[in-house]
Design a protein around this motif. Sequence first.
Motif, PDB file in Angstrom:
ATOM      1  N   ALA A 170       0.805  -1.221   0.000  1.00 42.70           N
ATOM      2  CA  ALA A 170       0.000   0.000   0.000  1.00 42.70           C
ATOM      3  C   ALA A 170       0.837   1.270   0.000  1.00 42.70           C
ATOM      4  O   ALA A 170       0.379   2.316  -0.486  1.00 42.70           O
ATOM      5  CB  ALA A 170      -0.931   0.004   1.216  1.00 42.70           C
ATOM      6  N   ALA A 171       2.042   1.209   0.515  1.00 40.33           N
ATOM      7  CA  ALA A 171       2.854   2.408   0.729  1.00 40.33           C
ATOM      8  C   ALA A 171       2.984   3.307  -0.501  1.00 40.33           C
ATOM      9  O   ALA A 171       2.856   4.533  -0.381  1.00 40.33           O
ATOM     10  CB  ALA A 171       4.236   2.017   1.257  1.00 40.33           C
ATOM     11  N   PRO A 172       3.228   2.777  -1.711  1.00 45.30           N
ATOM     12  CA  PRO A 172       3.371   3.674  -2.871  1.00 45.30           C
ATOM     13  C   PRO A 172       2.116   4.459  -3.208  1.00 45.30           C
ATOM     14  O   PRO A 172       2.193   5.475  -3.918  1.00 45.30           O
ATOM     15  CB  PRO A 172       3.725   2.706  -4.021  1.00 45.30           C
ATOM     16  N   PHE A 173       0.956   4.011  -2.723  1.00 45.01           N
ATOM     17  CA  PHE A 173      -0.300   4.679  -3.038  1.00 45.01           C
ATOM     18  C   PHE A 173      -0.699   5.715  -1.983  1.00 45.01           C
ATOM     19  O   PHE A 173      -1.670   6.441  -2.178  1.00 45.01           O
ATOM     20  CB  PHE A 173      -1.429   3.647  -3.154  1.00 45.01           C
ATOM     21  N   VAL A 174       0.030   5.746  -0.878  1.00 40.49           N
ATOM     22  CA  VAL A 174      -0.345   6.608   0.239  1.00 40.49           C
ATOM     23  C   VAL A 174       0.093   8.036  -0.039  1.00 40.49           C
ATOM     24  O   VAL A 174       1.190   8.279  -0.556  1.00 40.49           O
ATOM     25  CB  VAL A 174       0.281   6.093   1.552  1.00 40.49           C
ATOM     26  N   SER A 175      -0.768   8.999   0.318  1.00 44.12           N
ATOM     27  CA  SER A 175      -0.455  10.399   0.079  1.00 44.12           C
ATOM     28  C   SER A 175       0.750  10.827   0.899  1.00 44.12           C
ATOM     29  O   SER A 175       1.048  10.276   1.952  1.00 44.12           O
ATOM     30  CB  SER A 175      -1.655  11.278   0.439  1.00 44.12           C
ATOM     31  N   VAL A 176       1.437  11.847   0.412  1.00 44.39           N
ATOM     32  CA  VAL A 176       2.609  12.370   1.112  1.00 44.39           C
ATOM     33  C   VAL A 176       2.232  12.850   2.504  1.00 44.39           C
ATOM     34  O   VAL A 176       2.946  12.628   3.481  1.00 44.39           O
ATOM     35  CB  VAL A 176       3.246  13.519   0.309  1.00 44.39           C
ATOM     36  N   THR A 177       1.061  13.478   2.622  1.00 41.18           N
ATOM     37  CA  THR A 177       0.608  13.970   3.922  1.00 41.18           C
ATOM     38  C   THR A 177       0.431  12.834   4.920  1.00 41.18           C
ATOM     39  O   THR A 177       0.842  12.914   6.073  1.00 41.18           O
ATOM     40  CB  THR A 177      -0.721  14.732   3.777  1.00 41.18           C
ATOM     41  N   ALA A 178      -0.182  11.740   4.450  1.00 45.10           N
ATOM     42  CA  ALA A 178      -0.407  10.595   5.341  1.00 45.10           C
ATOM     43  C   ALA A 178       0.918   9.958   5.760  1.00 45.10           C
ATOM     44  O   ALA A 178       1.038   9.437   6.857  1.00 45.10           O
ATOM     45  CB  ALA A 178      -1.291   9.570   4.651  1.00 45.10           C
ATOM     46  N   ARG A 179       1.923   9.996   4.883  1.00 39.88           N
ATOM     47  CA  ARG A 179       3.212   9.454   5.240  1.00 39.88           C
ATOM     48  C   ARG A 179       3.878  10.275   6.334  1.00 39.88           C
ATOM     49  O   ARG A 179       4.568   9.760   7.206  1.00 39.88           O
ATOM     50  CB  ARG A 179       4.147   9.452   4.015  1.00 39.88           C
ATOM     51  N   ALA A 180       3.665  11.594   6.279  1.00 34.91           N
ATOM     52  CA  ALA A 180       4.433  12.492   7.138  1.00 34.91           C
ATOM     53  C   ALA A 180       3.812  12.701   8.500  1.00 34.91           C
ATOM     54  O   ALA A 180       4.490  13.092   9.440  1.00 34.91           O
ATOM     55  CB  ALA A 180       4.570  13.853   6.448  1.00 34.91           C
ATOM     56  N   THR A 181       2.512  12.447   8.636  1.00 37.79           N
ATOM     57  CA  THR A 181       1.854  12.750   9.905  1.00 37.79           C
ATOM     58  C   THR A 181       0.995  11.597  10.369  1.00 37.79           C
ATOM     59  O   THR A 181       0.465  10.850   9.558  1.00 37.79           O
ATOM     60  CB  THR A 181       0.996  14.033   9.807  1.00 37.79           C
ATOM     61  N   ARG A 182       0.837  11.461  11.655  1.00 35.19           N
ATOM     62  CA  ARG A 182      -0.053  10.454  12.213  1.00 35.19           C
ATOM     63  C   ARG A 182      -1.378  11.062  12.608  1.00 35.19           C
ATOM     64  O   ARG A 182      -2.203  10.413  13.219  1.00 35.19           O
ATOM     65  CB  ARG A 182       0.603   9.805  13.444  1.00 35.19           C
ATOM     66  N   ASN A 183      -1.595  12.334  12.292  1.00 28.89           N
ATOM     67  CA  ASN A 183      -2.796  13.007  12.773  1.00 28.89           C
ATOM     68  C   ASN A 183      -3.557  13.703  11.658  1.00 28.89           C
ATOM     69  O   ASN A 183      -4.118  14.765  11.873  1.00 28.89           O
ATOM     70  CB  ASN A 183      -2.431  14.026  13.853  1.00 28.89           C
ATOM     71  N   GLY A 184      -3.597  13.120  10.464  1.00 31.18           N
ATOM     72  CA  GLY A 184      -4.381  13.686   9.387  1.00 31.18           C
ATOM     73  C   GLY A 184      -5.852  13.653   9.732  1.00 31.18           C
ATOM     74  O   GLY A 184      -6.296  12.789  10.463  1.00 31.18           O
TER      75      GLY A 184
END
Length: 252
Positions: free
Chosen positions: A235-249
Amino acid sequence: MILDRVTITGADDSIRTDDLEKISLDFPFVEWGILASKSNRGGAPRFPSPRWFTDLQGIAEMTGDLQLSLHLCGRWVRDLLVGNVTFPESHLHCFRRVQLNFHAENTPCVPGKFGACLREIGKEFIFQIDNSGGNEHMTAALEQAVAQSYPLFDLSGGAGVVPKEWPKPFSMDGDDFCCHGYAGGLGPDNLEHEIGRIAAVVGDCRIWIDMETRVRSEDDRQFDLEKVRRCLEIAAPFVSVTARATRNGDGR
């Protein structure tokens, strides 16, 4: 398609709570869906014991490394539908989202009382949409009750079966689309293919996916950390940059 997060549901006493912390450090977009039921408090696979549950909350509070959603089932959901909060309020600690598993419930919903309960709880809510034809009144009441409510398409009704066709997102709040969830038979053996099928349906919408049955052992007794890691790697390649960078989206 923007993949906002990946929810892995059903962690239980078959693993250590700090195993989840380790995986979250490697995949900060993962959300752990923790099942809670009055009748299955550690007495069945997928439902953790009270001690395990409290240990997980302690790690979440101490480290801030875990995204958690509380998946309420059974009697506690039936009581909510008629305006009674009967689950322990301590269960909400460290959980940002609450999923109401009412796909199999036939209890009448009292919208005014139900809505008042949800507003009092004050969390983000996830509600299931399935193919049973029995929960439309509940989902409609939930949409009206709280602003931050998110639909989860699970056409298999929790049975872990991939649908023939993934549903299209539907409009909420006018022309805007909120974040939709997709579940049903997803696992390491088919996830890459099914993400492609979901993407073809949702277009540019923001979604999350949820996995449960296929990240367990064949006999259902063991939460399989290797399967979990494989799914998150896919799933990682499909995840948005924002979701990668924060745990509180915020999921929107």
